[in-house]
Design an enzyme around this catalytic site. Structure first.
Site, short mmCIF file in Angstrom:
data_model
loop_
_atom_site.label_atom_id
_atom_site.label_comp_id
_atom_site.label_asym_id
_atom_site.label_seq_id
_atom_site.Cartn_x
_atom_site.Cartn_y
_atom_site.Cartn_z
N GLU A 187 0.83 -1.21 0.00
CA GLU A 187 0.00 0.00 0.00
C GLU A 187 0.86 1.25 0.00
O GLU A 187 1.80 1.34 0.78
CB GLU A 187 -0.92 0.07 1.23
CG GLU A 187 -2.06 -0.91 1.22
CD GLU A 187 -2.96 -0.74 2.42
OE1 GLU A 187 -3.10 0.39 2.93
OE2 GLU A 187 -3.51 -1.77 2.88
N1 LIG Z 1 -6.14 5.46 6.13
N2 LIG Z 1 -5.98 4.98 5.21
C1 LIG Z 1 -5.73 4.38 3.98
C2 LIG Z 1 -5.43 2.87 4.11
C3 LIG Z 1 -6.67 2.08 4.54
O1 LIG Z 1 -7.77 2.37 3.68
C4 LIG Z 1 -6.28 0.60 4.44
O2 LIG Z 1 -7.41 -0.25 4.64
C5 LIG Z 1 -5.24 0.26 5.52
O3 LIG Z 1 -4.66 -0.99 5.20
C6 LIG Z 1 -4.17 1.35 5.67
O4 LIG Z 1 -4.52 2.48 6.37
C7 LIG Z 1 -4.30 2.63 5.08
#
Ligand SMILES: N#[N+]C[C@@H]1[C@@H](O)[C@H](O)[C@@H](O)[C@@H]2O[C@H]12
EC number: 3.2.1.21
Length: 447
Positions: free
Chosen positions: A353
């Site tokens: 990510e």
């Molecule tokens: N907040 N933010 C965006 C993103 C979230 O949407 C993801 O599910 C997580 O794994 C990580 O925190 C990052």
């Protein structure tokens, strides 16, 4: 204009998660998750938003896979909703739920896209939460059983597995800070939960090896880069604690088989310690095939007694911030990746990510999210630097394919390279989608 070429076979991708995009919260036998309960509880999620519908991806496999194909990605990271497979967390298998993921994986493979499957991206079956959830060591074995079911169902189709997404968020953010489901505020519980997550990871890796599965398995912690504002001893120590809570607290057990002493001591001062049984650390330290890294932001830190949980305060340097308020700190990406390699060796890394929140809307059929392009460009530049300096980088998945349910922020924070109208569910590729499409097509970054 400089053209930075990425390694041959570098795997470009994008990522989502079940509760954030699927919707269909009570369709086809799906059981309740802790996020259904949390989002249905007044006051927990901004604007009272829930994942009941989200992006309705449960009913839009072909539409979403067509977007991925148009983007040209090699890999697509998604997560399986445990309550779709075992509505009660264990016991009766829910075949319609399993069939949904077979349809999704078959569509990805038909589009020549590698599935990258996250087993746990926070949607714990509520039935298990009612028995203590991750604070109950029995949940570890229920998780291994759930994972084994998927291994047996998808062996040969899914060859890239991630056990746990962001154990810091599942433990500290959700059970000490209380900002995410289930919303506990108990440090001892949070440390025990973090330990049980690492045990669930280790036991699942062991099962993966015993089943002689095709493919590779890893874990995806979130990492942060916090540097001392000055070389004063107290600033250095404060920055180290802020990084340690996120990075070493999970990475040291995974790669060194022990918790970092400086953080153990700090948590003891806070009145908590980890309850470790004799075999635990050996189980946690199972060799993995890759490390997934989620990176978003960083900060300079100065010591401030009593500030936060680590006597550290982020220094306001006047950096640009995204629409969720996070510092834009691209050099932290390079620093954390080179630090990881120095600390833990030549482990293959996927960026599972990286992305930015910008709430640009559709105007005349387009979304000119130029700030997201700038964020991605700055971070890919640092990624290229890290690769050039020897970091064993295998791929990059931007967060996220589409705007989605952003946890406690609901739909107020947009991370997608595809805009979603949450009234009509119409998807509109943003300018960043077109930009990323070119990066992928040419395997290069133009700066
Ligand atoms: N907040 N933010 C965006 C993103 C979230 O949407 C993801 O599910 C997580 O794994 C990580 O925190 C990052």
């Amino acid at each position: 204009m400089q053209k930075l070429i990425f390694p041959e076979h570098f795997q470009w991708g994008t990522a989502t998660a079940s509760y954030q995009i699927e919707g269909a919260w009570n369709a086809d036998g799906r059981g309740l998750s802790i996020w259904d309960v949390f989002s249905h509880t007044p006051g927990k999620v901004k604007n009272g938003d829930t994942g009941d519908v989200a992006c309705d991806s449960y009913h839009r496999i072909d539409e979403d896979v067509a977007l991925l194909q148009k983007l040209g990605v090699k890999v697509y990271r998604f997560s399986v909703a445990w309550p779709r497979i075992y509505p009660e967390g264990t016991g009766t298998l829910n075949k319609p739920g399993l069939d949904y993921y077979h349809r999704l994986v078959d569509a990805l493979l038909a589009a020549d896209i590698e599935p990258f499957c996250t087993l746990y991206h926070w949607d714990l079956p509520q039935a298990l939460q009612e028995k203590g959830g991750w604070d109950n060591r029995e949940t570890i074995d229920h998780f291994v059983h759930y994972a084994e079911t998927l291994f047996q169902q998808f062996n040969g189709k899914i060859k890239n597995w991630i056990t746990i997404n962001e154990p810091w968020c599942v433990s500290i953010l959700s059970n000490y800070l209380g900002a995410h489901a289930p919303g506990n505020q108990d440090l001892q519980m949070a440390l025990d939960i973090g330990h049980h997550l690492l045990l669930a990871h280790g036991k699942t890796v062991q099962r993966f090896r015993q089943l002689n599965m095709e493919g590779q398995i890893g874990i995806a912690p979130n990492v942060s880069w916090n540097e001392p504002y000055s070389n004063r001893e107290e600033d250095v120590a404060a920055a180290r604690r802020m990084r340690g809570a996120c990075n070493e607290w999970f990475l040291d057990p995974l790669f060194k088989g022990s918790y970092p002493d400086f953080m153990v001591a700090w948590y003891q001062k806070m009145g908590a310690s980890v309850n470790i049984q004799p075999e635990d650390m050996a189980i946690i330290q199972q060799p993995i095939d890759f490390l997934g890294i989620n990176y978003y932001t960083g900060s300079l830190v100065t010591y401030k007694q009593g500030e936060g949980d680590y006597d550290g305060e982020d220094v306001e340097e006047g950096r640009e911030r995204t629409d969720i308020g996070w510092n834009i700190y691209p050099e932290g990406f390079y620093n954390v990746l080179t630090w990881l390699t120095e600390q833990y060796g030549d482990v293959p890394i996927y960026i599972t990510e990286n992305g930015a929140c910008y709430n640009d809307e559709v105007q005349n059929g387009k979304v000119a999210d130029t700030r997201r392009i700038a964020y991605l460009q700055k971070h890919l530049l640092q990624l290229h630097r890290a690769i050039a300096s020897g970091v064993n980088m295998k791929g990059y998945m931007t967060w996220s394919l589409m705007d989605n349910f952003e946890w406690a922020e609901g739909y107020s924070k947009r991370f997608g390279i595809v805009h979603v109208n949450f009234e009509t569910l119409v998807r509109t590729p943003k300018q960043s989608f077109e930009w990323y499409q070119q990066v992928i097509a040419h395997n290069r970054l133009e700066v």
